[in-house]
Enzyme design. Structure first.
Site, PDB file in Angstrom:
ATOM      1  N   THR A 325      62.654  29.589  76.365  1.00  0.00           N
ATOM      2  CA  THR A 325      63.085  30.972  76.532  1.00  0.00           C
ATOM      3  C   THR A 325      61.990  31.897  76.026  1.00  0.00           C
ATOM      4  OG1 THR A 325      64.816  32.594  75.981  1.00  0.00           O
ATOM      5  CG2 THR A 325      64.289  30.975  74.292  1.00  0.00           C
ATOM      6  N   HIS A 377      69.918  19.080  64.076  1.00  0.00           N
ATOM      7  CA  HIS A 377      69.483  18.237  62.961  1.00  0.00           C
ATOM      8  C   HIS A 377      70.293  16.942  62.886  1.00  0.00           C
ATOM      9  CE1 HIS A 377      67.028  17.434  59.657  1.00  0.00           C
ATOM     10  NE2 HIS A 377      67.271  18.468  58.879  1.00  0.00           N
TER      11      HIS A 377
END
Length: 406
Positions: A325, A377
């Site tokens: 993006t 994560h």
């Protein structure tokens, strides 16, 4: 003979949508393949076209939620354009002059603005312009004549204390706000972004890249590139190639979580975020590891155009393994992008700014860009995320790596 205009199938996961806008009016004569309406779904906005020419009768109002396969209009194919024009009241009115409508249509923008500001109907004002048109001067004169006369100022009274100011009349909240229903696409974007934050252990790591080498290559070869390929050499193809290179180096990021399983992807379909009037869309560029930079630039330009024109399909948005993006085109200096689930990471590009940096013991000015990698994560460890982002940075600062695969 009449044929039905139905909402076309959009994909297995889409069962309904909002008929957002009609491009034709009830009773219009339409041509075959003419765009009739816009349909907004929770994933894409598409257009419905006429299967045949004829006179259309609308059965559903704009703003209505409709099911896939629902009949929203009918087309009488026996009515030709000439026959419809002869029977159309609007055409007859135009031939007779339709004074009120013509007068309204002939109003200048200044007259319409003054009408909105003063509340004076131009139809009640005697026009002095050509063919009796109401001019800006006519509206100003009408406003002056209807304005109340200002009261005479009272004689000053030295000993009198100043009167307290009268409280301002409360203003209705409705005069300061506009309420519109969220589109299905905007609702889906909102839900997906919230879900991504709730369902992933999202973390962002940052780095910066010296864009001198990329900018130098673009300046040196841009003209030849355009002549040969018919498309400009942009920054995005460098980033796509850099991401593919980094995904090969750190394959753990080219994966996703599915329940208690990890799905490892062995292909490189990269999503490129595109801002449209309808909301953010992420068309996917397929097989980026096998395509040249020119092919990637062409695919990105084509996908972005179709997204902004409302012609993107559901298949164009599915199957990406990673997203890029670019907030830098709007001036963003630094941001933390949100993962495009079920992907495990997203790269945010930002504005290129000239900044002083230390290079070989000297302070130099270089065009620098901050890079942000947001990742899940649960799947990606800190070492992998940092290694990935450094690989992207190295590829951008030394684009020869993209050619050599180093």
């Amino acid at each position: 003979m009449s044929i039905e205009v139905k909402i076309p199938p959009m994909g297995e996961s889409i069962s309904s949508g909002i008929l957002a806008k009609w491009h034709v009016a009830h009773g219009d004569v339409v041509k075959k393949d003419q765009v009739l309406f816009e349909l907004e779904t929770d994933k894409i906005t598409s257009e419905g076209t006429a299967e045949a020419a004829g006179k259309i009768s609308l059965a559903v109002a704009a703003g209505t939620e409709v099911k896939i396969g629902a009949v929203v209009a009918t087309i009488d194919t026996s009515v030709t354009g000439d026959a419809a024009a002869a029977a159309s009241p609007s055409v007859a009115l135009a031939k007779e002059g339709a004074p009120a409508a013509a007068k309204s249509d002939a109003q200048s923008p200044a007259v319409r603005r003054l009408a909105a500001e003063t509340g004076i109907d131009p139809a009640s004002v005697a026009g002095t312009g050509k063919a009796g048109r109401v001019t800006k001067g006519d509206m100003l004169a009408a406003a002056e004549s209807t304005a109340p006369a200002a009261p005479a100022a009272p004689a000053p009274k030295p000993a009198a204390a100043p009167a307290p100011a009268a409280p301002a009349a409360p203003v209705s909240r409705g005069e300061k706000q506009t309420r519109v229903k969220m589109t299905k696409l905007r609702q889906t974007i909102a839900n997906r972004l919230v879900a991504a934050q709730h369902n992933a252990a999202m973390l962002t790591t940052f780095n910066e890249a010296d864009m001198s080498a990329v900018m130098g290559l673009r300046a040196k070869y841009q003209d030849d590139f355009v002549k040969k390929h018919g498309v400009k050499l942009g920054f995005m193809s460098f980033f796509v190639k850099a991401v593919v290179n980094a995904l090969k180096e750190v394959p753990g990021i080219n994966a996703q979580i599915d329940g208690d399983h990890i799905i490892q992807n062995h292909y490189y379909d990269i999503g490129v975020a595109v801002s449209t009037d309808k909301g953010l869309m992420v068309p996917v560029i397929r097989d980026c590891d096998k395509k040249s930079m020119a092919e990637i630039e062409k695919d990105i330009a084509d996908a972005a155009k179709r997204a902004r024109d409302g012609k993107i399909t559901l298949a164009d948005l599915e199957g990406g393994v990673f997203t890029i993006t670019n907030g830098g085109i709007f001036g963003s200096l630094l941001a933390t992008p949100i993962i495009n689930a079920p992907q495990s990471a997203i790269l945010g590009m930002h504005a290129i700014k000239e900044r002083p940096i230390a290079l070989n013991g000297q302070v130099v000015i270089r065009p620098m860009m901050y890079l942000a990698l947001s990742y899940d994560h649960r799947l990606v460890d800190g070492k992998e995320s940092v290694t990935f982002l450094v690989a992207v940075k190295n590829a951008l600062e030394d684009p020869a790596r993209l050619v050599l695969g180093a």
